[in-house]
Design a protein around this motif. Structure first.
Motif, short mmCIF file in Angstrom:
data_model
loop_
_atom_site.label_atom_id
_atom_site.label_comp_id
_atom_site.label_asym_id
_atom_site.label_seq_id
_atom_site.Cartn_x
_atom_site.Cartn_y
_atom_site.Cartn_z
N VAL A 69 -20.87 32.07 15.64
CA VAL A 69 -20.95 30.61 15.71
C VAL A 69 -20.15 30.13 16.91
CG1 VAL A 69 -21.36 30.27 13.24
CG2 VAL A 69 -19.02 30.33 14.09
N GLU A 70 -20.62 29.07 17.53
CA GLU A 70 -19.94 28.50 18.70
C GLU A 70 -18.67 27.76 18.31
OE1 GLU A 70 -20.71 28.86 22.01
OE2 GLU A 70 -22.17 30.32 21.27
N GLU A 71 -18.75 27.03 17.18
CA GLU A 71 -17.61 26.26 16.71
C GLU A 71 -17.45 26.46 15.22
OE1 GLU A 71 -18.74 22.22 17.91
OE2 GLU A 71 -17.05 22.28 19.30
N VAL A 72 -16.22 26.45 14.75
CA VAL A 72 -15.93 26.53 13.33
C VAL A 72 -15.61 25.12 12.86
CG1 VAL A 72 -14.36 27.44 11.59
CG2 VAL A 72 -15.11 28.89 13.48
N ILE A 73 -16.55 24.52 12.13
CA ILE A 73 -16.35 23.16 11.64
C ILE A 73 -16.50 23.09 10.13
CG2 ILE A 73 -17.21 20.78 11.71
CD1 ILE A 73 -18.07 21.30 14.62
N LEU A 74 -17.60 23.63 9.62
CA LEU A 74 -17.93 23.50 8.19
C LEU A 74 -17.04 24.38 7.32
CD1 LEU A 74 -21.82 23.53 8.45
CD2 LEU A 74 -20.30 21.56 8.22
N THR A 99 -10.15 30.35 7.38
CA THR A 99 -10.80 29.73 6.23
C THR A 99 -10.71 28.22 6.37
OG1 THR A 99 -10.17 31.58 4.82
CG2 THR A 99 -10.84 29.56 3.71
N VAL A 100 -11.86 27.55 6.27
CA VAL A 100 -11.91 26.09 6.28
C VAL A 100 -12.23 25.68 4.84
CG1 VAL A 100 -13.00 24.02 7.21
CG2 VAL A 100 -12.75 26.05 8.66
#
Length: 133
Positions: A69-74, A99-100
Motif C-alpha cells: 500500500v502507498e499510504e497507511v490510513i485505514l 497497527t491502526v
C-alpha cells in the motif's frame, strides 16, 4: 615466481572481499519499533532510528492481505519493511508491525424530534460528529 603468485592471490582475495561487500561496515544501533496508533484519517508511518547520517531508508507497507500500500490510513494491521543502504555499509533490512486501531466516537448524538408525516423525506442531523466522519 611463487612470491608473485602469492601476492597476486592476496590482491585478488582482498579485491574480491571488497567487491562482495566483505569490507563493508555493519549498521549498529538502528531500530524499527512496532507501533500502534489511533485512526484519524491521516497517513501513518514508522520511522527507523539510529541510522548514520546520509543513510537511505526505503519503507514498504503491506496490508493484512500481503498487498503493498502507498499510504497507511485505514484501521488494520500492516507489515513494515525498512531497507537501509549507505555506501561502505552492508544493506540492512528491518521489519516491524504498524497497527491502526479504529477511533471511538464519543459525544455523537441525535436530538429527539417529533415530525408530522408529509410523504416527503425528513433529514436528521447528528451533533458532535468528528470532522471527516
Amino acid at each position: 615466481m611463487k612470491k608473485i603468485l602469492i601476492c597476486l592471490l592476496t590482491v585478488c582475495l582482498v579485491l574480491g572481499l571488497v567487491a562482495c561487500g566483505g569490507g563493508d561496515k555493519e549498521f549498529t544501533g538502528v531500530e524499527l519499533k512496532n507501533s500502534s496508533v489511533v485512526y484519524d484519517g491521516t497517513a501513518k508511518t514508522i520511522a527507523g532510528t539510529g541510522a548514520p547520517e546520509g543513510t537511505d531508508i526505503a519503507y514498504v507497507y503491506k496490508n493484512s492481505a500481503g498487498q503493498t500500500v502507498e499510504e497507511v490510513i485505514l484501521p488494520g494491521e500492516y507489515d513494515v519493511t525498512a531497507t537501509l543502504t549507505k555506501e561502505g555499509y552492508k544493506e540492512l533490512v528491518l521489519t516491524a508491525d504498524l497497527t491502526v486501531v479504529p477511533a471511538n466516537f464519543s459525544g455523537v448524538a441525535f436530538e429527539n424530534r417529533t415530525v408530522t408525516y408529509t410523504g416527503e423525506a425528513i433529514e436528521f442531523a447528528a451533533t458532535g460528529v468528528p470532522a471527516g466522519a
